[in-house]
Motif scaffolding. Structure first.
Motif, PDB file in Angstrom:
ATOM      1  N   VAL A  33       0.931  -1.089  -0.084  1.00 44.46           N
ATOM      2  CA  VAL A  33      -0.153   0.124   0.051  1.00 44.46           C
ATOM      3  C   VAL A  33       0.703   1.170   0.040  1.00 44.46           C
ATOM      4  O   VAL A  33       1.763   1.298   0.679  1.00 44.46           O
ATOM      5  N   VAL A  34       0.589   2.180  -0.751  1.00 45.16           N
ATOM      6  CA  VAL A  34       1.176   3.502  -0.986  1.00 45.16           C
ATOM      7  C   VAL A  34      -0.034   4.420  -0.651  1.00 45.16           C
ATOM      8  O   VAL A  34      -0.919   4.310  -1.498  1.00 45.16           O
ATOM      9  N   ALA A  35      -0.125   5.161   0.390  1.00 48.54           N
ATOM     10  CA  ALA A  35      -1.023   6.023   0.808  1.00 48.54           C
ATOM     11  C   ALA A  35      -0.887   7.391   0.690  1.00 48.54           C
ATOM     12  O   ALA A  35       0.284   8.069   0.921  1.00 48.54           O
ATOM     13  N   VAL A  36      -1.634   8.058  -0.038  1.00 46.40           N
ATOM     14  CA  VAL A  36      -1.588   9.687  -0.336  1.00 46.40           C
ATOM     15  C   VAL A  36      -2.422  10.323   0.487  1.00 46.40           C
ATOM     16  O   VAL A  36      -3.576  10.345   0.710  1.00 46.40           O
ATOM     17  N   GLN A  37      -1.935  11.524   1.424  1.00 46.37           N
ATOM     18  CA  GLN A  37      -2.794  12.258   2.246  1.00 46.37           C
ATOM     19  C   GLN A  37      -2.144  13.502   2.213  1.00 46.37           C
ATOM     20  O   GLN A  37      -0.879  13.867   1.983  1.00 46.37           O
ATOM     21  N   ARG A  38      -2.763  14.721   2.524  1.00 45.54           N
ATOM     22  CA  ARG A  38      -2.351  15.972   2.389  1.00 45.54           C
ATOM     23  C   ARG A  38      -1.638  16.240   3.746  1.00 45.54           C
ATOM     24  O   ARG A  38      -0.577  17.201   3.577  1.00 45.54           O
ATOM     25  N   THR A  39      -2.092  15.911   4.760  1.00 45.22           N
ATOM     26  CA  THR A  39      -1.447  16.089   5.894  1.00 45.22           C
ATOM     27  C   THR A  39      -0.988  14.709   6.512  1.00 45.22           C
ATOM     28  O   THR A  39      -1.702  13.750   6.608  1.00 45.22           O
ATOM     29  N   LYS A  40       0.133  14.667   7.422  1.00 42.27           N
ATOM     30  CA  LYS A  40       0.598  13.555   7.930  1.00 42.27           C
ATOM     31  C   LYS A  40      -0.414  12.959   9.153  1.00 42.27           C
ATOM     32  O   LYS A  40      -0.876  13.786   9.983  1.00 42.27           O
ATOM     33  N   GLY A  41      -0.701  11.794   9.114  1.00 41.81           N
ATOM     34  CA  GLY A  41      -1.670  11.139  10.179  1.00 41.81           C
ATOM     35  C   GLY A  41      -0.790  10.031  10.906  1.00 41.81           C
ATOM     36  O   GLY A  41       0.487  10.084  10.868  1.00 41.81           O
ATOM     37  N   ALA A  42      -1.538   9.337  11.774  1.00 41.15           N
ATOM     38  CA  ALA A  42      -0.818   8.290  12.382  1.00 41.15           C
ATOM     39  C   ALA A  42      -0.417   7.168  11.421  1.00 41.15           C
ATOM     40  O   ALA A  42      -1.182   6.684  10.589  1.00 41.15           O
ATOM     41  N   PRO A  43       0.710   6.865  11.443  1.00 42.99           N
ATOM     42  CA  PRO A  43       1.368   5.837  10.410  1.00 42.99           C
ATOM     43  C   PRO A  43       0.838   4.306  10.884  1.00 42.99           C
ATOM     44  O   PRO A  43       0.647   3.849  12.044  1.00 42.99           O
ATOM     45  N   ARG A  44       0.772   3.636   9.898  1.00 42.38           N
ATOM     46  CA  ARG A  44       0.287   2.089  10.043  1.00 42.38           C
ATOM     47  C   ARG A  44       1.203   1.314   9.404  1.00 42.38           C
ATOM     48  O   ARG A  44       2.077   1.531   8.442  1.00 42.38           O
ATOM     49  N   THR A  45       1.789   0.214  10.095  1.00 43.66           N
ATOM     50  CA  THR A  45       2.483  -0.687   9.935  1.00 43.66           C
ATOM     51  C   THR A  45       2.015  -1.548   8.522  1.00 43.66           C
ATOM     52  O   THR A  45       0.950  -1.829   8.052  1.00 43.66           O
ATOM     53  N   GLY A  46       2.964  -1.583   7.306  1.00 43.05           N
ATOM     54  CA  GLY A  46       2.984  -2.120   6.396  1.00 43.05           C
ATOM     55  C   GLY A  46       2.488  -0.893   5.165  1.00 43.05           C
ATOM     56  O   GLY A  46       2.120  -1.350   4.173  1.00 43.05           O
ATOM     57  N   VAL A  47       2.449   0.406   5.421  1.00 42.18           N
ATOM     58  CA  VAL A  47       1.974   1.087   4.660  1.00 42.18           C
ATOM     59  C   VAL A  47       2.950   2.209   4.250  1.00 42.18           C
ATOM     60  O   VAL A  47       3.595   2.920   5.470  1.00 42.18           O
ATOM     61  N   SER A  48       3.489   2.719   3.200  1.00 41.91           N
ATOM     62  CA  SER A  48       4.167   3.751   2.681  1.00 41.91           C
ATOM     63  C   SER A  48       3.437   5.054   2.529  1.00 41.91           C
ATOM     64  O   SER A  48       2.365   4.923   1.633  1.00 41.91           O
ATOM     65  N   TYR A  49       3.602   6.045   3.086  1.00 45.32           N
ATOM     66  CA  TYR A  49       3.072   7.404   2.916  1.00 45.32           C
ATOM     67  C   TYR A  49       3.560   8.483   2.098  1.00 45.32           C
ATOM     68  O   TYR A  49       4.912   8.341   1.989  1.00 45.32           O
ATOM     69  N   VAL A  50       2.809   8.885   1.279  1.00 41.42           N
ATOM     70  CA  VAL A  50       3.400  10.225   0.417  1.00 41.42           C
ATOM     71  C   VAL A  50       2.190  11.430   0.833  1.00 41.42           C
ATOM     72  O   VAL A  50       1.114  11.189   0.777  1.00 41.42           O
ATOM     73  N   SER A  51       2.922  12.506   1.535  1.00 41.34           N
ATOM     74  CA  SER A  51       2.289  13.496   1.693  1.00 41.34           C
ATOM     75  C   SER A  51       2.326  14.649   0.765  1.00 41.34           C
ATOM     76  O   SER A  51       3.308  15.154   0.463  1.00 41.34           O
ATOM     77  N   THR A  52       1.211  14.946  -0.163  1.00 47.29           N
ATOM     78  CA  THR A  52       1.149  15.807  -1.074  1.00 47.29           C
ATOM     79  C   THR A  52      -0.388  16.332  -1.246  1.00 47.29           C
ATOM     80  O   THR A  52      -1.454  15.408  -0.897  1.00 47.29           O
ATOM     81  N   ASP A  53      -0.577  17.409  -1.957  1.00 45.50           N
ATOM     82  CA  ASP A  53      -1.929  17.957  -2.252  1.00 45.50           C
ATOM     83  C   ASP A  53      -2.141  17.706  -3.652  1.00 45.50           C
ATOM     84  O   ASP A  53      -1.437  18.421  -4.388  1.00 45.50           O
ATOM     85  N   LEU A  54      -3.066  16.846  -4.073  1.00 44.12           N
ATOM     86  CA  LEU A  54      -3.258  16.606  -5.460  1.00 44.12           C
ATOM     87  C   LEU A  54      -3.814  17.597  -6.265  1.00 44.12           C
ATOM     88  O   LEU A  54      -3.836  17.698  -7.528  1.00 44.12           O
ATOM     89  N   THR A  55      -4.238  18.887  -5.682  1.00 39.00           N
ATOM     90  CA  THR A  55      -4.604  20.065  -6.548  1.00 39.00           C
ATOM     91  C   THR A  55      -3.270  20.969  -6.861  1.00 39.00           C
ATOM     92  O   THR A  55      -3.458  21.688  -7.607  1.00 39.00           O
ATOM     93  N   ILE A  56      -1.933  20.360  -6.518  1.00 40.71           N
ATOM     94  CA  ILE A  56      -1.137  21.266  -6.737  1.00 40.71           C
ATOM     95  C   ILE A  56      -0.158  20.428  -8.103  1.00 40.71           C
ATOM     96  O   ILE A  56       0.073  19.296  -7.901  1.00 40.71           O
ATOM     97  N   GLY A  57       0.110  21.079  -9.008  1.00 41.31           N
ATOM     98  CA  GLY A  57       0.774  20.683 -10.074  1.00 41.31           C
ATOM     99  C   GLY A  57       2.078  19.722  -9.818  1.00 41.31           C
ATOM    100  O   GLY A  57       2.181  18.647 -10.731  1.00 41.31           O
TER     101      GLY A  57
END
Length: 67
Positions: free
Chosen positions: A31-55
């Motif tokens: 799992v690669v999870a996209v979120q605008r702000t960092k939340g609580a991390p979950r084991t087994g998940v790679s996180y990307v913090s970005t806003d999809l409205t930005i080019g």
């Protein structure tokens, strides 16, 4: 197309995103999870913090998926 082993989930910090992450992990997907702000991390998940409205977010996602 071959078997799916990796999934990109947008809105990962929301209610539906969290449920989708749980289902993907239960299906033994990477799992690669996209979120605008960092939340609580979950084991087994790679996180990307970005806003999809930005080019530049597409570049950020591409870099994360390449790794």
């Amino acid at each position: 197309m071959g078997d799916v082993t990796r999934i990109l989930i947008t809105g990962a910090s929301g209610f539906i995103g969290q449920a989708t992450i749980t289902a993907a992990l239960n299906a033994r997907l990477e799992v690669v999870a996209v979120q605008r702000t960092k939340g609580a991390p979950r084991t087994g998940v790679s996180y990307v913090s970005t806003d999809l409205t930005i080019g530049d977010s597409v570049t950020t996602l591409a870099d994360a998926l390449a790794g």
